[in-house]
Design a protein around this motif. Sequence first.
Motif, PDB file in Angstrom:
ATOM      1  N   LEU A  90       0.834  -1.197   0.000  1.00  0.00           N
ATOM      2  CA  LEU A  90       0.000   0.000   0.000  1.00  0.00           C
ATOM      3  C   LEU A  90       0.871   1.250   0.000  1.00  0.00           C
ATOM      4  CD1 LEU A  90      -2.786   1.432   0.346  1.00  0.00           C
ATOM      5  CD2 LEU A  90      -2.440   1.208   2.824  1.00  0.00           C
ATOM      6  N   VAL A  91       0.596   2.160  -0.947  1.00  0.00           N
ATOM      7  CA  VAL A  91       1.306   3.440  -1.010  1.00  0.00           C
ATOM      8  C   VAL A  91       0.262   4.553  -1.011  1.00  0.00           C
ATOM      9  CG1 VAL A  91       2.942   4.876  -2.279  1.00  0.00           C
ATOM     10  CG2 VAL A  91       3.161   2.375  -2.349  1.00  0.00           C
ATOM     11  N   ARG A  92       0.327   5.422   0.006  1.00  0.00           N
ATOM     12  CA  ARG A  92      -0.618   6.535   0.111  1.00  0.00           C
ATOM     13  C   ARG A  92       0.034   7.825  -0.404  1.00  0.00           C
ATOM     14  NH1 ARG A  92      -5.193   4.813   2.340  1.00  0.00           N
ATOM     15  NH2 ARG A  92      -5.202   3.382   4.121  1.00  0.00           N
ATOM     16  N   PRO A  93      -0.782   8.837  -0.723  1.00  0.00           N
ATOM     17  CA  PRO A  93      -0.222  10.097  -1.236  1.00  0.00           C
ATOM     18  C   PRO A  93       0.779  10.752  -0.292  1.00  0.00           C
ATOM     19  CG  PRO A  93      -2.581  10.035  -1.620  1.00  0.00           C
ATOM     20  CD  PRO A  93      -2.259   8.847  -0.754  1.00  0.00           C
ATOM     21  N   ASP A  94       0.593  10.566   1.027  1.00  0.00           N
ATOM     22  CA  ASP A  94       1.520  11.197   1.964  1.00  0.00           C
ATOM     23  C   ASP A  94       2.816  10.413   2.121  1.00  0.00           C
ATOM     24  OD1 ASP A  94      -0.557   9.527   3.013  1.00  0.00           O
ATOM     25  OD2 ASP A  94       0.156   9.903   5.036  1.00  0.00           O
ATOM     26  N   ASP A  95       2.930   9.263   1.433  1.00  0.00           N
ATOM     27  CA  ASP A  95       4.193   8.523   1.432  1.00  0.00           C
ATOM     28  C   ASP A  95       5.172   9.067   0.385  1.00  0.00           C
ATOM     29  OD1 ASP A  95       3.349   6.708   3.409  1.00  0.00           O
ATOM     30  OD2 ASP A  95       2.345   5.458   1.919  1.00  0.00           O
ATOM     31  N   ILE A  96       4.650   9.732  -0.644  1.00  0.00           N
ATOM     32  CA  ILE A  96       5.463  10.285  -1.726  1.00  0.00           C
ATOM     33  C   ILE A  96       5.471  11.805  -1.586  1.00  0.00           C
ATOM     34  CG2 ILE A  96       5.850  10.369  -4.218  1.00  0.00           C
ATOM     35  CD1 ILE A  96       5.969   7.561  -3.135  1.00  0.00           C
ATOM     36  N   ILE A  97       6.599  12.371  -1.244  1.00  0.00           N
ATOM     37  CA  ILE A  97       6.703  13.802  -0.971  1.00  0.00           C
ATOM     38  C   ILE A  97       7.329  14.532  -2.161  1.00  0.00           C
ATOM     39  CG2 ILE A  97       7.587  15.565   0.604  1.00  0.00           C
ATOM     40  CD1 ILE A  97       5.581  13.587   1.836  1.00  0.00           C
ATOM     41  N   HIS A  98       6.658  15.579  -2.629  1.00  0.00           N
ATOM     42  CA  HIS A  98       7.196  16.392  -3.718  1.00  0.00           C
ATOM     43  C   HIS A  98       8.380  17.205  -3.204  1.00  0.00           C
ATOM     44  CE1 HIS A  98       6.498  19.869  -6.790  1.00  0.00           C
ATOM     45  NE2 HIS A  98       7.540  19.118  -7.094  1.00  0.00           N
ATOM     46  N   ASN A  99       9.524  17.071  -3.882  1.00  0.00           N
ATOM     47  CA  ASN A  99      10.729  17.777  -3.460  1.00  0.00           C
ATOM     48  C   ASN A  99      11.499  18.208  -4.705  1.00  0.00           C
ATOM     49  OD1 ASN A  99      13.131  18.688  -2.436  1.00  0.00           O
ATOM     50  ND2 ASN A  99      13.552  16.886  -1.179  1.00  0.00           N
ATOM     51  N   ASP A 100      11.463  19.501  -5.013  1.00  0.00           N
ATOM     52  CA  ASP A 100      12.103  20.009  -6.227  1.00  0.00           C
ATOM     53  C   ASP A 100      13.618  19.801  -6.226  1.00  0.00           C
ATOM     54  OD1 ASP A 100       9.827  20.888  -7.583  1.00  0.00           O
ATOM     55  OD2 ASP A 100       9.782  22.779  -6.477  1.00  0.00           O
ATOM     56  N   ASP A 101      14.207  19.615  -5.049  1.00  0.00           N
ATOM     57  CA  ASP A 101      15.655  19.445  -4.962  1.00  0.00           C
ATOM     58  C   ASP A 101      16.092  17.985  -5.122  1.00  0.00           C
ATOM     59  OD1 ASP A 101      15.995  22.175  -4.493  1.00  0.00           O
ATOM     60  OD2 ASP A 101      15.669  21.922  -2.335  1.00  0.00           O
ATOM     61  N   SER A 102      15.128  17.074  -5.231  1.00  0.00           N
ATOM     62  CA  SER A 102      15.477  15.658  -5.319  1.00  0.00           C
ATOM     63  C   SER A 102      15.952  15.292  -6.724  1.00  0.00           C
ATOM     64  CB  SER A 102      14.259  14.804  -4.959  1.00  0.00           C
ATOM     65  OG  SER A 102      14.530  13.428  -5.153  1.00  0.00           O
ATOM     66  N   THR A 160      -0.804  12.151 -10.048  1.00  0.00           N
ATOM     67  CA  THR A 160      -0.584  10.734 -10.329  1.00  0.00           C
ATOM     68  C   THR A 160       0.752  10.626 -11.056  1.00  0.00           C
ATOM     69  OG1 THR A 160      -2.959  10.335 -10.528  1.00  0.00           O
ATOM     70  CG2 THR A 160      -1.483   8.653 -11.425  1.00  0.00           C
ATOM     71  N   LEU A 161       1.661   9.841 -10.488  1.00  0.00           N
ATOM     72  CA  LEU A 161       3.018   9.735 -11.012  1.00  0.00           C
ATOM     73  C   LEU A 161       3.287   8.318 -11.515  1.00  0.00           C
ATOM     74  CD1 LEU A 161       4.877  11.614  -8.122  1.00  0.00           C
ATOM     75  CD2 LEU A 161       3.870  12.593 -10.201  1.00  0.00           C
ATOM     76  N   LYS A 162       4.071   8.222 -12.568  1.00  0.00           N
ATOM     77  CA  LYS A 162       4.385   6.917 -13.162  1.00  0.00           C
ATOM     78  C   LYS A 162       5.772   6.463 -12.742  1.00  0.00           C
ATOM     79  CE  LYS A 162       5.205   6.557 -17.614  1.00  0.00           C
ATOM     80  NZ  LYS A 162       4.998   6.481 -19.092  1.00  0.00           N
ATOM     81  N   LEU A 163       5.843   5.231 -12.245  1.00  0.00           N
ATOM     82  CA  LEU A 163       7.121   4.640 -11.890  1.00  0.00           C
ATOM     83  C   LEU A 163       7.777   4.059 -13.142  1.00  0.00           C
ATOM     84  CD1 LEU A 163       6.073   2.787  -8.598  1.00  0.00           C
ATOM     85  CD2 LEU A 163       7.061   5.068  -8.839  1.00  0.00           C
ATOM     86  N   ASN A 164       9.016   3.612 -13.012  1.00  0.00           N
ATOM     87  CA  ASN A 164       9.764   3.110 -14.173  1.00  0.00           C
ATOM     88  C   ASN A 164       9.154   1.843 -14.772  1.00  0.00           C
ATOM     89  OD1 ASN A 164      11.608   5.197 -14.037  1.00  0.00           O
ATOM     90  ND2 ASN A 164      13.028   4.066 -12.721  1.00  0.00           N
ATOM     91  N   ASN A 165       8.417   1.080 -13.952  1.00  0.00           N
ATOM     92  CA  ASN A 165       7.773  -0.139 -14.464  1.00  0.00           C
ATOM     93  C   ASN A 165       6.329   0.118 -14.881  1.00  0.00           C
ATOM     94  OD1 ASN A 165       6.526   0.213 -12.008  1.00  0.00           O
ATOM     95  ND2 ASN A 165       6.886  -1.877 -11.277  1.00  0.00           N
ATOM     96  N   ASP A 166       5.957   1.396 -15.021  1.00  0.00           N
ATOM     97  CA  ASP A 166       4.633   1.854 -15.450  1.00  0.00           C
ATOM     98  C   ASP A 166       3.562   1.749 -14.367  1.00  0.00           C
ATOM     99  OD1 ASP A 166       5.479   2.647 -17.954  1.00  0.00           O
ATOM    100  OD2 ASP A 166       5.051   0.722 -18.884  1.00  0.00           O
ATOM    101  N   GLU A 167       3.900   1.280 -13.164  1.00  0.00           N
ATOM    102  CA  GLU A 167       2.942   1.372 -12.061  1.00  0.00           C
ATOM    103  C   GLU A 167       2.770   2.847 -11.696  1.00  0.00           C
ATOM    104  OE1 GLU A 167       3.022  -2.465  -9.269  1.00  0.00           O
ATOM    105  OE2 GLU A 167       4.903  -1.337  -9.221  1.00  0.00           O
ATOM    106  N   GLN A 168       1.655   3.155 -11.063  1.00  0.00           N
ATOM    107  CA  GLN A 168       1.368   4.545 -10.719  1.00  0.00           C
ATOM    108  C   GLN A 168       1.170   4.708  -9.218  1.00  0.00           C
ATOM    109  OE1 GLN A 168      -2.000   5.764 -13.113  1.00  0.00           O
ATOM    110  NE2 GLN A 168      -0.819   5.719 -15.029  1.00  0.00           N
ATOM    111  N   VAL A 169       1.607   5.857  -8.715  1.00  0.00           N
ATOM    112  CA  VAL A 169       1.425   6.212  -7.312  1.00  0.00           C
ATOM    113  C   VAL A 169       0.864   7.627  -7.243  1.00  0.00           C
ATOM    114  CG1 VAL A 169       3.230   4.686  -6.421  1.00  0.00           C
ATOM    115  CG2 VAL A 169       3.827   7.015  -7.147  1.00  0.00           C
ATOM    116  N   LEU A 170       0.356   8.005  -6.065  1.00  0.00           N
ATOM    117  CA  LEU A 170      -0.223   9.329  -5.860  1.00  0.00           C
ATOM    118  C   LEU A 170       0.698  10.172  -4.992  1.00  0.00           C
ATOM    119  CD1 LEU A 170      -3.921   8.286  -5.117  1.00  0.00           C
ATOM    120  CD2 LEU A 170      -2.971   9.091  -7.288  1.00  0.00           C
TER     121      LEU A 170
END
Length: 350
Positions: free
Chosen positions: A276-288, A307-317
């Motif tokens: 399970l991956v929730r939106p608050d697990d992925i933090i937007h960081n312009d310096d990353s 909605t963001l796409k991972l390298n294997n085409d899976e998506q996370v929020l």
Amino acid sequence: MRELRLTQITSHHQNTLILDGVSLLLKAGEIGCLLGPSGCGKTTLLRTIAGLQTLTEGEVALGGQVVSSTQIHQPTELRKVGMVFQDYALFPHMNIADNIRFGIENFSPKQQQERICSLLEMVDLAGKEKRYPHQLSGGQQQRVALARALAAKPQVLLMDEPFSGLDVELRESLARQVRCILKAEGITALMVTHNQNEAFAIADSIGVMKSGKLLQWGTPYNLYHQPNHPFVADFIGQGVLIKGTVYSCNQVHTELGILNANVCNLFTPNEEVSVLVRPDDIIHNDDSDWELEVVNRVFRGSHFLFTLKLNNDEQVLCMSQSHHNHAIGSKIGVKLEMDHAVVFPLQTPE
């Protein structure tokens, strides 16, 4: 105050199973909430507690006394249970005071007046006792319905979708007000809704139902952070399930990297799982330096939900403050902030 205990409640309508072994405990003075989609059995469970519907198996106990079983069915009027309905059920030909008075006609006139004044003050409607329901807003009508249900000082209050006819902002603010009122009155209460924000605003304990089963009963915090079923994870908060592989007793490998997870005695090494991956697990960081492609975005005023796409085409929020206005197709820097992953058996598309 009385505790409410349900033990293996099962109910059928004709040959259809409506409730399937529901058990829960609501301690005296606590507020509980049942969440779930339409048709999952929430209202039937309320009606069974109130004595408006018989059960096939199990027991309903109020304050340690069994009031419903296969051998016992205490009449509704003896259970000291109040109810607030979805449509308020106010009498249009009666003013507000008389609507509240309807449930306490056995009180003395002085007691009636004192109770009406006290309740109107409590629900912030003092001075409006002469008005009729059609002269009040929806939120005010709902507060009158609550006052009427509280008038006879029930030991348990049942509420069936009480805020469903109101706009979203009013629903949540009224839920918080109702919580304060119930706590002030010291009443054990159980509410049914399909709106999780209402549930979070009012409840000490929440249960998630599906197809007549109670999948999980616990605090709002635990249901969000420690869901025990994929349906609960999906229904409480937003999130997605991505594929993972058990790496060790306390780690899972995913496209997001190796995540900490307690998988001992639950899964075997190299077993494929869902994480399970929730939106608050992925933090937007312009310096990353780690960037992911934006494939969709929803503007929600104070923030964007990307909605963001991972390298294997899976998506996370990923949630981001609304001044980060990134277009679809662009890449944004992110970092992972997940202390402990929630892992389920591998979920296959239905």
